[in-house]
Design a protein around this motif. Structure first.
Motif, PDB file in Angstrom:
ATOM      1  N   ALA A  29       0.841  -1.196   0.000  1.00 11.19           N
ATOM      2  CA  ALA A  29       0.000   0.000   0.000  1.00 11.19           C
ATOM      3  C   ALA A  29       0.879   1.250   0.000  1.00 11.19           C
ATOM      4  CB  ALA A  29      -0.921   0.007   1.228  1.00 11.19           C
ATOM      5  N   PRO A  30       0.435   2.316  -0.644  1.00  6.36           N
ATOM      6  CA  PRO A  30       1.237   3.542  -0.688  1.00  6.36           C
ATOM      7  C   PRO A  30       1.269   4.260   0.659  1.00  6.36           C
ATOM      8  CG  PRO A  30      -0.876   3.892  -1.764  1.00  6.36           C
ATOM      9  CD  PRO A  30      -0.810   2.432  -1.426  1.00  6.36           C
ATOM     10  N   VAL A  31       2.394   4.889   0.935  1.00  5.61           N
ATOM     11  CA  VAL A  31       2.584   5.727   2.120  1.00  5.61           C
ATOM     12  C   VAL A  31       3.055   7.085   1.629  1.00  5.61           C
ATOM     13  CG1 VAL A  31       3.829   6.054   4.287  1.00  5.61           C
ATOM     14  CG2 VAL A  31       3.173   3.743   3.553  1.00  5.61           C
ATOM     15  N   ILE A  32       2.287   8.138   1.927  1.00  6.10           N
ATOM     16  CA  ILE A  32       2.643   9.473   1.445  1.00  6.10           C
ATOM     17  C   ILE A  32       2.779  10.433   2.619  1.00  6.10           C
ATOM     18  CG2 ILE A  32       1.563   9.162  -0.805  1.00  6.10           C
ATOM     19  CD1 ILE A  32      -0.836  10.751   0.197  1.00  6.10           C
ATOM     20  N   SER A  33       3.670  11.382   2.448  1.00  9.10           N
ATOM     21  CA  SER A  33       3.852  12.473   3.401  1.00  9.10           C
ATOM     22  C   SER A  33       3.360  13.751   2.742  1.00  9.10           C
ATOM     23  CB  SER A  33       5.327  12.599   3.793  1.00  9.10           C
ATOM     24  OG  SER A  33       5.552  13.738   4.603  1.00  9.10           O
ATOM     25  N   VAL A  34       2.494  14.492   3.423  1.00  9.28           N
ATOM     26  CA  VAL A  34       1.869  15.666   2.811  1.00  9.28           C
ATOM     27  C   VAL A  34       2.104  16.903   3.682  1.00  9.28           C
ATOM     28  CG1 VAL A  34       0.096  14.235   1.735  1.00  9.28           C
ATOM     29  CG2 VAL A  34      -0.375  15.305   3.938  1.00  9.28           C
ATOM     30  N   ASP A  35       2.107  18.045   3.024  1.00  9.53           N
ATOM     31  CA  ASP A  35       2.239  19.316   3.744  1.00  9.53           C
ATOM     32  C   ASP A  35       2.146  20.451   2.729  1.00  9.53           C
ATOM     33  OD1 ASP A  35       2.483  21.034   5.840  1.00  9.53           O
ATOM     34  OD2 ASP A  35       4.653  20.857   6.047  1.00  9.53           O
ATOM     35  N   THR A  36       1.925  21.651   3.252  1.00  5.41           N
ATOM     36  CA  THR A  36       1.932  22.854   2.420  1.00  5.41           C
ATOM     37  C   THR A  36       3.284  23.534   2.542  1.00  5.41           C
ATOM     38  OG1 THR A  36      -0.423  23.174   2.841  1.00  5.41           O
ATOM     39  CG2 THR A  36       0.779  25.025   1.909  1.00  5.41           C
ATOM     40  N   LYS A  37       3.953  23.749   1.410  1.00  2.00           N
ATOM     41  CA  LYS A  37       5.222  24.468   1.423  1.00  2.00           C
ATOM     42  C   LYS A  37       4.973  25.950   1.695  1.00  2.00           C
ATOM     43  CE  LYS A  37       9.468  24.979  -1.285  1.00  2.00           C
ATOM     44  NZ  LYS A  37       9.676  26.395  -0.891  1.00  2.00           N
ATOM     45  N   GLY A  69      -1.525  25.961  -5.895  1.00  2.00           N
ATOM     46  CA  GLY A  69      -2.781  26.684  -5.871  1.00  2.00           C
ATOM     47  C   GLY A  69      -2.598  28.173  -5.974  1.00  2.00           C
ATOM     48  N   THR A  70      -3.669  28.852  -6.351  1.00  2.00           N
ATOM     49  CA  THR A  70      -3.636  30.314  -6.476  1.00  2.00           C
ATOM     50  C   THR A  70      -4.613  30.986  -5.526  1.00  2.00           C
ATOM     51  OG1 THR A  70      -5.284  30.215  -8.255  1.00  2.00           O
ATOM     52  CG2 THR A  70      -2.955  30.170  -8.891  1.00  2.00           C
ATOM     53  N   ASP A  71      -5.347  30.186  -4.730  1.00  2.00           N
ATOM     54  CA  ASP A  71      -6.340  30.740  -3.813  1.00  2.00           C
ATOM     55  C   ASP A  71      -5.897  30.475  -2.369  1.00  2.00           C
ATOM     56  OD1 ASP A  71      -8.779  32.197  -3.583  1.00  2.00           O
ATOM     57  OD2 ASP A  71      -9.825  30.366  -3.036  1.00  2.00           O
ATOM     58  N   HIS A  72      -6.796  30.048  -1.518  1.00  3.26           N
ATOM     59  CA  HIS A  72      -6.492  29.862  -0.102  1.00  3.26           C
ATOM     60  C   HIS A  72      -5.993  28.443   0.177  1.00  3.26           C
ATOM     61  CE1 HIS A  72      -9.498  33.188  -0.107  1.00  3.26           C
ATOM     62  NE2 HIS A  72      -8.676  33.690   0.793  1.00  3.26           N
ATOM     63  N   ASP A  73      -5.211  28.332   1.242  1.00  7.95           N
ATOM     64  CA  ASP A  73      -4.726  27.034   1.705  1.00  7.95           C
ATOM     65  C   ASP A  73      -5.748  26.460   2.678  1.00  7.95           C
ATOM     66  OD1 ASP A  73      -3.272  24.816   2.414  1.00  7.95           O
ATOM     67  OD2 ASP A  73      -1.959  25.900   3.809  1.00  7.95           O
ATOM     68  N   THR A  74      -6.712  25.724   2.158  1.00  7.03           N
ATOM     69  CA  THR A  74      -7.780  25.166   2.977  1.00  7.03           C
ATOM     70  C   THR A  74      -7.699  23.648   2.977  1.00  7.03           C
ATOM     71  OG1 THR A  74      -9.354  25.022   1.142  1.00  7.03           O
ATOM     72  CG2 THR A  74      -9.250  27.114   2.341  1.00  7.03           C
ATOM     73  N   ALA A  75      -8.503  23.033   3.844  1.00  5.14           N
ATOM     74  CA  ALA A  75      -8.547  21.572   3.889  1.00  5.14           C
ATOM     75  C   ALA A  75      -9.084  21.004   2.579  1.00  5.14           C
ATOM     76  CB  ALA A  75      -9.409  21.122   5.072  1.00  5.14           C
ATOM     77  N   THR A  76     -10.028  21.686   1.974  1.00  7.70           N
ATOM     78  CA  THR A  76     -10.550  21.232   0.684  1.00  7.70           C
ATOM     79  C   THR A  76      -9.458  21.225  -0.375  1.00  7.70           C
ATOM     80  OG1 THR A  76     -12.689  22.215   1.285  1.00  7.70           O
ATOM     81  CG2 THR A  76     -12.351  21.628  -1.029  1.00  7.70           C
ATOM     82  N   PHE A  77      -8.608  22.254  -0.375  1.00  6.60           N
ATOM     83  CA  PHE A  77      -7.484  22.313  -1.309  1.00  6.60           C
ATOM     84  C   PHE A  77      -6.485  21.194  -1.028  1.00  6.60           C
ATOM     85  CE2 PHE A  77      -3.089  24.017  -1.775  1.00  6.60           C
ATOM     86  CZ  PHE A  77      -3.011  23.953  -3.164  1.00  6.60           C
ATOM     87  N   ALA A  78      -6.248  20.906   0.242  1.00 11.38           N
ATOM     88  CA  ALA A  78      -5.305  19.845   0.594  1.00 11.38           C
ATOM     89  C   ALA A  78      -5.788  18.488   0.087  1.00 11.38           C
ATOM     90  CB  ALA A  78      -5.108  19.811   2.111  1.00 11.38           C
ATOM     91  N   ALA A 134       0.445  18.230  12.583  1.00  6.31           N
ATOM     92  CA  ALA A 134      -0.683  18.308  13.508  1.00  6.31           C
ATOM     93  C   ALA A 134      -1.534  19.544  13.282  1.00  6.31           C
ATOM     94  CB  ALA A 134      -0.171  18.287  14.950  1.00  6.31           C
ATOM     95  N   GLY A 135      -1.043  20.512  12.522  1.00  2.00           N
ATOM     96  CA  GLY A 135      -1.793  21.750  12.322  1.00  2.00           C
ATOM     97  C   GLY A 135      -1.923  22.099  10.854  1.00  2.00           C
ATOM     98  N   GLY A 136      -2.435  23.292  10.587  1.00  2.00           N
ATOM     99  CA  GLY A 136      -2.606  23.750   9.219  1.00  2.00           C
ATOM    100  C   GLY A 136      -3.848  23.185   8.568  1.00  2.00           C
ATOM    101  N   SER A 137      -3.859  23.206   7.242  1.00  5.29           N
ATOM    102  CA  SER A 137      -5.032  22.743   6.509  1.00  5.29           C
ATOM    103  C   SER A 137      -5.271  21.254   6.678  1.00  5.29           C
ATOM    104  CB  SER A 137      -4.872  23.080   5.022  1.00  5.29           C
ATOM    105  OG  SER A 137      -3.694  22.488   4.501  1.00  5.29           O
ATOM    106  N   ASN A 138      -4.228  20.489   7.035  1.00  9.56           N
ATOM    107  CA  ASN A 138      -4.388  19.051   7.257  1.00  9.56           C
ATOM    108  C   ASN A 138      -4.198  18.685   8.728  1.00  9.56           C
ATOM    109  OD1 ASN A 138      -1.402  18.967   5.349  1.00  9.56           O
ATOM    110  ND2 ASN A 138      -1.453  19.050   7.573  1.00  9.56           N
TER     111      ASN A 138
END
Length: 563
Positions: A182-190, A245-254, A282-286
């Motif tokens: 199964a895939p394992v991914i690490s995610v975050d907003t730069k 993205g060009t708009d807001h950093d939201t959970a929907t965008f994540a 632990a914080g941010g959009s995700n």
């Protein structure tokens, strides 16, 4: 011209040509050797030819006769002007008193609020009566082991007690998923980047005197705005996917970024995968407190048919996120020193990022709008097909491939009960050792021990409030909303940090304020008896979570199969 005069003229010409190129000791040795070669009368002849005193020539002869090895220096040890630290040993102590780390916080230190440059240190020492220059201050500091140091970002602040345990748990989950294919991914907003002719840290090779010209101020361009790069790093494949993205950093965008990765690369790389592990901050959009993050992930799980497990890094450890070191740092180095003049430049710069270890990155532009302020109700959260793990259910949870709107229609054997009909939890079930952290017998003994004290304390409070003794028999009048046993039980559950006061209020049929008052009454009695309540790592959010948590293992297995 006589022979003696001719000899003097030759010596004078020789010395005039050679001596200016020699230092003091070398000149002394040369004229001493010349005088010794002339024999009797050589000292006087050489002194007159070189224009020096005869004593100097004699000193050169003595040095040659002593047979000493080359000194490697002009003067002998101890010769020359004495050092300031030798003439005034107290200056070293005074200097250390100004720069030692243990006095940096001393409000009485003369240089407490100024920079400690060698010039200012020298001025302060001179004011104290130790005359010294800035260069000498620098020499003394280097002798004492000091050097110019910048701040080092090493302190992580207050650490969660389960910090290391969460890292171990996350590692076990990642290994289990990878072993199963199964895939394992690490995610975050730069870091969000300004788009336009703005300064970008770093340096690039350019013709001398011709740097790239950028704006003097970093005011965002109203038309270009900012770029919001959201990254997905595939740990096993060593590949990156960045949705700019060009708009807001939201959970929907994540979640949309993760959806694009799965549809564009993940599905092809893992065609037989039925599970997905996401590691996130632990914080941010995700963040683990973001409700929209969970609802959008549930929708994505239903669309993709994936069982999505999310493991959050403990609070305050975002720098340990793997994507920071495996992807984002290389992107930053790739475009250093170049202004990000457009979104296309940003996308191309990210896509061109590679490493010697084989990193490949795909980037694309996302021009969709992602509004902020989306509200998610308690009923929507309760309807999610989510299973919180026994270890820190707030940080670790699994979303099943079932649409959130269909969760209310699942069979009663499902691991998540409908929001409209919460599971029936009796006082007996709430005394389960999994919840209280102690055997039922021990809990009963604790209730028996504290009930008389709790009743006496309550009677004292009521008498103080009335200002006189009670005028009716005990048991008459308004009944307490919680019995003494319930107040003790609810305090134990709250101190275990299993659930919020709102959830405890739902379980006991009272308000959160009543739970708070019960805790304030019982907690001092527990502390007086030195009875410690161990903290649980589980985090429960709904009555259904509680029912699933205390369900027998066979029931849990059956619920998972039917969900």
């Amino acid at each position: 011209m006589s022979g003696l005069e001719e000899q003097r003229a030759m010596l004078a010409a020789k010395f005039e040509a050679i001596l200016p190129h020699l230092d003091e000791r070398q000149r002394r040795l040369v004229i001493g050797a010349e005088a010794r070669s002339l024999g009797r009368g050589g000292i006087r002849a050489v002194a007159r030819a070189a224009g020096v005193r005869e004593a100097r020539v004699s000193a050169g002869i003595r040095e040659l006769a002593s047979g000493e090895a080359p000194l490697g220096r002009i003067r002998r040890p101890g010769a020359g002007r004495k050092r300031v630290a030798d003439l005034n040993p107290a200056v070293r102590t005074a200097l250390l008193a100004l720069v030692e780390p243990d006095v940096r916080g001393d409000p009485m230190s003369p240089l407490r609020w100024t920079t400690k440059s060698t010039r200012k240190l020298a001025e302060e020492l001179t004011r104290q009566g130790h005359r010294i220059c800035a260069d000498t201050v620098g020499d003394l500091l280097r002798e004492e082991g000091f050097s110019l140091q910048s701040n080092a970002k090493t302190l992580e602040g207050k650490q969660h007690p389960d910090r290391d345990a969460q890292f171990h748990y996350l590692n076990e989950q990642a290994r289990a998923h990878q072993d199963g294919g199964a895939p394992v991914i690490s995610v975050d907003t730069k870091k969000k980047e300004l788009v336009g002719p703005f300064k970008n840290n770093g340096r690039e090779w350019e013709p001398r005197g011709e740097p790239v010209r950028v704006d003097t101020h970093d005011f965002p361009d109203r038309e270009l705005g900012r770029a919001v790069p959201y990254g997905i790093y595939d740990v096993a494949a060593n590949t990156g996917w960045v949705n700019v993205g060009t708009d807001h950093d939201t959970a929907t965008f994540a979640v949309e970024s993760i959806r694009r990765w799965w549809n564009g690369a993940g599905r092809a790389a893992y065609p037989t995968a039925g599970r997905l592990l996401i590691t996130a901050d632990a914080g941010g959009s995700n963040g683990y407190r973001t409700r929209t993050w969970k609802t959008e992930l549930a929708r994505f799980a239903a669309e993709a048919g994936l069982t999505i497990t999310v493991c959050h890094l403990p609070p305050g450890t975002s720098k340990w996120n793997r994507i920071e070191h495996r992807l984002f740092s290389h992107i930053t180095m790739n475009w250093r020193g170049r202004p990000l003049t457009s979104h296309e430049v940003i996308v191309e710069g990210i896509a061109a990022t590679t490493t010697k270890t084989g990193l490949r990155v795909h980037a694309e532009l996302d021009t969709n709008f992602y509004p902020t302020g989306i509200q998610v109700t308690d009923d929507e959260i309760a309807a999610l097909p989510i299973t919180r793990h026994r270890f820190h259910g707030d940080w670790n949870y699994t979303l099943h491939p079932q649409h959130p709107m269909d969760a209310a229609t699942t069979d009663s054997t499902s691991d998540q009960a409908p929001a409209s009909s919460p599971p029936c939890l009796t006082r007996h079930s709430l005394q389960d050792p999994e919840l209280t952290g102690m055997p039922r017998q021990q809990l009963c003994e604790l209730i028996d021990a504290l009930t008389p004290e709790l009743e006496a304390q309550r009677e004292h409070v009521l008498r103080t409030r009335r200002g006189h003794e009670r005028m009716v028999a005990p048991g008459a009048g308004a009944k307490a909303k919680l019995t003494p046993a319930d107040r003790i039980l609810v305090t134990v559950l709250h101190l275990r940090k299993l659930a919020t006061m709102d959830l405890l209020g739902q379980l006991f049929g009272v308000t959160a304020m009543t739970i708070s008052r019960a805790r304030h009454e019982v907690r001092p009695l527990l502390e007086a008896q030195s009875h410690l309540i161990s903290t649980s790592t589980a985090r429960l959010r709904t009555p259904a979570d509680v029912a699933t948590f205390i369900a027998p293992d066979s029931a849990k297995t059956k619920a998972k199969k039917t969900s």
